[in-house]
Write a protein that holds these residues in place. Structure first.
Motif, short mmCIF file in Angstrom:
data_model
loop_
_atom_site.label_atom_id
_atom_site.label_comp_id
_atom_site.label_asym_id
_atom_site.label_seq_id
_atom_site.Cartn_x
_atom_site.Cartn_y
_atom_site.Cartn_z
N SER A 18 -23.76 -96.10 46.20
CA SER A 18 -24.96 -95.12 45.81
C SER A 18 -25.06 -94.41 46.94
N ARG A 19 -25.10 -95.06 48.37
CA ARG A 19 -25.42 -94.25 49.55
C ARG A 19 -24.24 -92.96 49.62
N ARG A 20 -23.15 -93.13 49.52
CA ARG A 20 -22.06 -92.15 49.44
C ARG A 20 -22.32 -91.09 48.57
N LEU A 21 -22.86 -91.35 47.36
CA LEU A 21 -23.33 -90.34 46.41
C LEU A 21 -24.69 -89.45 46.95
N VAL A 22 -25.60 -90.26 47.37
CA VAL A 22 -26.76 -89.65 47.87
C VAL A 22 -26.70 -88.59 49.13
N LEU A 23 -25.81 -89.20 49.96
CA LEU A 23 -25.58 -88.32 51.17
C LEU A 23 -24.66 -87.17 50.77
N ALA A 24 -23.65 -87.11 49.73
CA ALA A 24 -22.98 -86.08 49.41
C ALA A 24 -23.84 -85.30 48.64
N LEU A 25 -24.85 -85.51 47.97
CA LEU A 25 -25.65 -84.70 47.19
C LEU A 25 -26.63 -84.01 48.34
N LYS A 26 -27.06 -84.94 49.02
CA LYS A 26 -28.17 -84.37 50.21
C LYS A 26 -27.63 -83.63 51.16
N HIS A 27 -26.73 -83.87 51.85
CA HIS A 27 -25.97 -83.42 53.04
C HIS A 27 -24.72 -82.72 52.90
N GLY A 28 -23.90 -82.85 51.73
CA GLY A 28 -22.62 -82.55 51.72
C GLY A 28 -22.52 -81.22 50.89
N ASN A 29 -23.82 -80.73 50.45
CA ASN A 29 -23.60 -79.73 49.50
C ASN A 29 -22.92 -79.67 48.27
N ARG A 30 -23.12 -81.17 47.63
CA ARG A 30 -22.31 -81.33 46.28
C ARG A 30 -23.35 -81.46 45.40
#
Length: 177
Positions: A20-32
């Motif tokens: 879930s951390r990878r998903l959150v960071l991808a949404l928040k900081h990865g422009n996903r």
């Protein structure tokens, strides 16, 4: 018991872990931003009770952070939840008046101190008086941000505030207990 939460419940799609951390960071900081529909789809069953008579309010970003990032990940999740539930989306209901540093790595007391006076209700938003509100964020960590938002929403007249997030940190699980 001595210091009960001001919110009226928490609905989390999942626990905060490596995935879930990878998903959150991808949404928040990865422009996903394309992850928002899937993540909101996992939150939606947890807030099955909301409908058109509810108001969805995303946790606000300070205008400089919004300008730098280009979007508010909580607003993207809120937009998808609104589409799925029929609840009204009020992206402007809360304002982050104070520019705050990233809260990552700060303890609960430090987070609360940083957020003091940072979040207020938008005086022009009339949707909060007597409203049942779902406060949306990507991750619930210490609860300092949601507490500041819930306090502002209740001061503005919200009757009920439920916090909905994609992932929730449970300290006991992180500590291995």
């Amino acid at each position: 018991m001595a210091n009960p939460p001001r919110h009226d419940g928490i609905a989390a799609a999942t626990l905060y872990n490596d995935t879930s951390r990878r998903l959150v960071l991808a949404l928040k900081h990865g422009n996903r931003i394309s992850l928002a529909p899937m993540m909101a789809g996992l939150i939606a069953p947890r807030v099955h009770f909301i409908g058109p008579d509810w108001v969805i309010v995303p946790v606000p970003l300070h205008r400089w952070r919004l300008w730098k990032r280009g979007y508010n990940q909580a607003a993207e999740l809120g937009r998808e939840l609104s589409r799925r539930t029929g609840a009204r989306l009020a992206v402007d209901a809360l304002v982050r008046r104070k520019r705050t540093p990233s809260l990552g790595g700060l303890g609960q007391k430090a987070r609360k101190r940083v957020l003091t006076g940072a979040i207020t209700a938008n005086g022009r938003c009339q949707a909060l008086k007597g409203a049942r509100v779902v406060l949306v964020d990507d991750v619930l960590t210490s609860g300092a941000t949601s507490d500041a938002c819930v306090s502002a929403l209740k001061r503005a007249g919200a009757e009920k505030v439920v916090v909905a997030c994609f992932a929730r940190v449970i300290d006991e699980l992180l500590d291995g207990r």
